[in-house]
Scaffold this motif. Sequence first.
Motif, mmCIF file in Angstrom:
data_model
loop_
_atom_site.group_PDB
_atom_site.id
_atom_site.type_symbol
_atom_site.label_atom_id
_atom_site.label_comp_id
_atom_site.label_asym_id
_atom_site.label_seq_id
_atom_site.Cartn_x
_atom_site.Cartn_y
_atom_site.Cartn_z
ATOM 1 N N MET A 1 -1.306 -149.595 -92.666
ATOM 2 C CA MET A 1 -2.229 -150.245 -93.559
ATOM 3 C C MET A 1 -1.423 -150.905 -94.663
ATOM 4 S SD MET A 1 -5.607 -148.745 -95.360
ATOM 5 C CE MET A 1 -6.551 -149.173 -93.937
ATOM 6 N N ASP A 2 -1.647 -152.169 -94.856
ATOM 7 C CA ASP A 2 -0.968 -152.910 -95.908
ATOM 8 C C ASP A 2 -1.646 -152.625 -97.239
ATOM 9 O OD1 ASP A 2 0.474 -154.033 -93.874
ATOM 10 O OD2 ASP A 2 -0.600 -155.925 -93.893
ATOM 11 N N GLY B 1 -5.921 -154.185 -93.657
ATOM 12 C CA GLY B 1 -5.562 -153.664 -92.348
ATOM 13 C C GLY B 1 -6.384 -152.445 -91.978
ATOM 14 N N SER B 2 -6.319 -152.099 -90.701
ATOM 15 C CA SER B 2 -7.146 -151.012 -90.172
ATOM 16 C C SER B 2 -6.338 -149.816 -89.696
ATOM 17 C CB SER B 2 -7.998 -151.546 -89.018
ATOM 18 O OG SER B 2 -7.161 -152.027 -87.980
ATOM 19 N N SER B 3 -5.070 -149.750 -90.018
ATOM 20 C CA SER B 3 -4.214 -148.699 -89.463
ATOM 21 C C SER B 3 -4.545 -147.294 -89.955
ATOM 22 C CB SER B 3 -2.736 -148.994 -89.739
ATOM 23 O OG SER B 3 -2.464 -148.899 -91.124
ATOM 24 N N GLN C 1 -10.318 -151.094 -94.975
ATOM 25 C CA GLN C 1 -9.780 -152.207 -95.750
ATOM 26 C C GLN C 1 -10.820 -152.865 -96.639
ATOM 27 O OE1 GLN C 1 -8.342 -155.619 -93.660
ATOM 28 N NE2 GLN C 1 -9.876 -155.481 -92.058
#
Length: 158
Positions: free
Chosen positions: A1-2, A30-32, A39
Amino acid sequence: MDITNNSEHEFTSIKEILDSKGIYTGLTMGSSMEPLIHQQKDNIIVVKTSERLKKYDIPVYLTKNGKYVMHRVIEVFDDHYIIVGDNLLTREYITDDMITGKLVGFYKNGKKYIDLEKNKAYILYSKIWVALLPVRPLFLFVRRALGWIKRHIFKRGN
């Protein structure tokens, strides 16, 4: 995720904010880290830390290409950590010198505060999520397949 830099404009980076103020708040891109953090919805609280990370901690670190990323520690070694995003399968290797801070909490949908060190539901979630890492490919496949079905099959009925 950024991590996006939504804080005061006098600083040029999250690292500068943490070095100066000791705390950073902002939104993510982001979706990490889904399903935990979404997000542009959940406001994160990151603090500067000088301690070694522990399993389940979520560091904010700076990649070699200058991008801030936030993923979960799944293994700790003397000279590095293995991390992975909650919504990812790829393991990454980071060292202490890459870490700028540690996630300590977040506001879910801008409302409910989740304290990562005290919230029992979160602590249980993080332990289960890491334990399920070997079967995560199956879980992510099913989740993405259901999403595809919802978008393509049920969309036609509207």
